[in-house]
Each structure stands twice: as C-alpha cells, then as structure tokens.
Scaffold this motif. Structure first.
Motif, PDB file in Angstrom:
ATOM      1  N   MET A   1       2.243   3.222   7.312  1.00  0.00           N
ATOM      2  CA  MET A   1       1.975   4.450   8.062  1.00  0.00           C
ATOM      3  C   MET A   1       0.793   5.236   7.510  1.00  0.00           C
ATOM      4  O   MET A   1       0.031   5.836   8.263  1.00  0.00           O
ATOM      5  CB  MET A   1       3.229   5.334   8.090  1.00  0.00           C
ATOM      6  N   VAL A   2       0.658   5.264   6.183  1.00  0.00           N
ATOM      7  CA  VAL A   2      -0.423   6.052   5.581  1.00  0.00           C
ATOM      8  C   VAL A   2      -1.592   5.182   5.144  1.00  0.00           C
ATOM      9  O   VAL A   2      -2.546   5.666   4.540  1.00  0.00           O
ATOM     10  CB  VAL A   2       0.091   6.891   4.391  1.00  0.00           C
ATOM     11  N   GLN A   3      -1.488   3.892   5.431  1.00  0.00           N
ATOM     12  CA  GLN A   3      -2.563   2.939   5.146  1.00  0.00           C
ATOM     13  C   GLN A   3      -2.923   2.906   3.656  1.00  0.00           C
ATOM     14  O   GLN A   3      -4.085   2.988   3.271  1.00  0.00           O
ATOM     15  CB  GLN A   3      -3.793   3.264   6.013  1.00  0.00           C
ATOM     16  N   LYS A   4      -1.867   2.798   2.847  1.00  0.00           N
ATOM     17  CA  LYS A   4      -2.006   2.637   1.397  1.00  0.00           C
ATOM     18  C   LYS A   4      -1.202   1.417   0.984  1.00  0.00           C
ATOM     19  O   LYS A   4      -0.390   0.898   1.751  1.00  0.00           O
ATOM     20  CB  LYS A   4      -1.479   3.873   0.659  1.00  0.00           C
ATOM     21  N   THR A   5      -1.395   0.956  -0.247  1.00  0.00           N
ATOM     22  CA  THR A   5      -0.575  -0.133  -0.734  1.00  0.00           C
ATOM     23  C   THR A   5       0.810   0.397  -1.096  1.00  0.00           C
ATOM     24  O   THR A   5       0.994   1.600  -1.352  1.00  0.00           O
ATOM     25  CB  THR A   5      -1.200  -0.782  -1.977  1.00  0.00           C
ATOM     26  N   GLU A   6       1.774  -0.518  -1.147  1.00  0.00           N
ATOM     27  CA  GLU A   6       3.140  -0.112  -1.489  1.00  0.00           C
ATOM     28  C   GLU A   6       3.196   0.451  -2.899  1.00  0.00           C
ATOM     29  O   GLU A   6       3.860   1.463  -3.156  1.00  0.00           O
ATOM     30  CB  GLU A   6       4.074  -1.309  -1.346  1.00  0.00           C
ATOM     31  N   ALA A   7       2.483  -0.189  -3.828  1.00  0.00           N
ATOM     32  CA  ALA A   7       2.469   0.285  -5.216  1.00  0.00           C
ATOM     33  C   ALA A   7       1.859   1.679  -5.309  1.00  0.00           C
ATOM     34  O   ALA A   7       2.340   2.537  -6.067  1.00  0.00           O
ATOM     35  CB  ALA A   7       1.685  -0.693  -6.086  1.00  0.00           C
TER      36      ALA A   7
END
Length: 302
Positions: free
Chosen positions: A138-144
């Motif tokens: 949703m926020v276009q970041k990696t999970e980590a």
C-alpha cells in the motif's frame, strides 16, 4: 458492486483512515469525494480485494496531500492541532460501528507528530490490522522497511500497549468544574483536577488571538484563564458536546463559535495532563455545521 453500494459500505472505513492521516474532518471528506469521483471512471473489474484497493487508494492520496502541504505546516503560526470531530447519537444499525471507530482527540494529536509515511504505516498496521506485506504494498515500501517504520512510530508517540486511540477517558468532571470556574471566576477547584505538569495547547492559526506557545503547569493555566476571563473572552453561550467521543466544550459568541476546549485525561482518575483550545475558525466550521443540524448539546449562558 455498484458505486453507491461501495460508497455506503466503505465510506466510514475510508473516512477513518483519511481523518487519522490528515487530522482534518473537512480535508478527509474532500479526499473521499474526490476519490469516489475518480473511482466512478475507473475500471475495477480486475480488483480481487476491493476493500484493500480502496484503502490503498485513499492512503496514497493522503500521503501525496501531506507531502504537498508540509511547507504550510512548517510556516503555521503557533501549534497546529487537528480539527475536532463532533460525534452525535446514531439511530441506524451502524451506530455501534461508528462509535467503535471513534479516535480520541489526544491520540489524534499524537498521530500528527509522526511523519506522513510513519502515520500511514501505523494506521494500516495498528488500527486496521493489515499484515506487513499488505502494508508494504500500500505504501510502496519493502516489508522490512515497514517494520522499521512501524517500530519507530511506536517509540515516537510512546504508545501504551494495546492502545489504538479508542480508549476514551471520562472528561465530564473536568467540564463541569471548568464551567463552574468560568461562572464564579475561581479556577482553583478546576486546576485541582489537573496534574502538576499539565499542558495547555492553543491553536489560533494566526487568524485569531491564541497562545503561540504551549502553557506548562496548572498554576499558569489557571492564570491564563483568569486573565482572559477578566477581559470578557469567556463570556457567551457555553455548550457541552461530544467531540471525538468525549465530553468537550464549545463557546459561542455573537452567533459564532469562538472556541472549542477538549481535555486529555492522564494516568490518574479525574486528572488531566493536557488541554486543547481550538480557536482557528477554519477548524471550528465542522462543529458549527453539526450544531446547526443537531440539538444534542446542553447550553449555559455565562
């Protein structure tokens, strides 16, 4: 699913996301209206999870808005406080859900201390319960990265365990003591309910007179109200009203809402660590519109 059905089904959820993100009732409502206009001309036949699709849509719009409005926040005169939301009794079957989605004003203030992306990750993870992989999408970041952002956000707002902002303290005793103090001019009984390190934050936005710095300590808070009462600034029609799920106060003067006051209960019973005074007229418009439609308050002319 037809657009009208989508609107009815998801409006409250999407508003709760936008309100937590933006700290503004009017901006959240505008965001939803614009989003649904866009959705009207969008092909969603390929969407397998409409709820997540809509949440992602409103989250990204809020992020874009906050990034563009960041400089306005930096040049804001005095403290920036969120726009309070009036909560009124509902007769429809969804009334309980609406109450459960109420966020305390004090917690909304804490959310505004986070960066835009921290707020998004925190709301999606803590409030809506999305898994990290969903939040990342949703926020276009990696999970980590989302895990680090979430941990950082928790530390910043010093959140208590299992507190998602819906634990609402009883503010009625403070409200009644404050009204009595305004009537008699004696604020000692009122400040006796405050913690020694109580803080009063006032938001005038540079449009009306307000304290441009927080006022620390209950004796200084009492002196502040003593001073403005002596100048006649507390005269008018006081009304008790439910704001963000708690009892707050609104002062009307010459048929215009002059200020709203909210209290943040501290750890001890009947104690308050913070007071919020909203004077910016732009942030009082929602209250004014609701009061004109609902007769749900108790009035006192002082």
């Amino acid at each position: 699913m037809e657009l009208e059905t989508v609107y009815i089904t998801y409006k409250q959820l999407l508003f709760s996301v936008a309100y937590r993100m933006l700290g503004s009732v009017s901006d959240a409502e505008d965001m939803l209206q614009d989003m649904f206009i866009t959705l009207q001309n969008t092909d969603t036949s390929h969407v397998t999870n409409l709820k997540s699709y809509l949440v992602k849509m409103v989250t990204n719009r809020c992020l874009n808005y906050l990034n563009s409005a960041s400089k306005q926040r930096e040049t804001y005169i005095g403290p920036w406080l969120p726009e309070p939301k009036v909560t009124t009794p509902r007769e429809d079957p969804m009334g309980n859900l609406v109450q459960e989605e109420t966020i305390s004003y004090a917690f909304l203030v804490l959310l505004q201390e986070l960066s835009a992306v921290e707020r998004a990750v925190f709301v999606l993870r803590e409030v809506l319960g999305y898994d990290y992989d969903e939040v990342a999408d949703m926020v276009q970041k990696t999970e980590a990265n989302c895990r680090k952002i979430y941990s950082r956000a928790k530390v910043k707002i010093n959140q208590a365990p299992d507190d998602d902002g819906r634990i609402l303290g009883e503010t009625e005793p403070l409200v009644q003591k404050f009204l009595h103090a305004v009537d008699t001019g004696n604020f000692q009984d009122f400040v006796s309910l405050l913690m020694e390190d109580a803080v009063m934050v006032s938001d005038g936005g540079g449009k009306v007179r307000a304290a441009v710095q927080p006022i620390y300590g209950k004796l200084r808070i009492a002196a502040f109200f003593d001073g403005i009462r002596a100048k006649g600034s507390l005269q008018g029609q006081w009304q008790t009203i439910s704001i963000n799920g708690q009892t707050g106060l609104v002062l009307t003067h010459e048929q215009q809402i002059y200020m709203a006051i909210l209290f943040d209960l501290g750890a001890g019973q009947d104690q308050s660590s913070r007071m919020y005074v909203i004077r910016n007229p732009d942030k009082l418009q929602h209250i004014s519109s609701v009061l004109s439609c609902h007769k749900t308050t108790t009035s006192f002319v002082l």
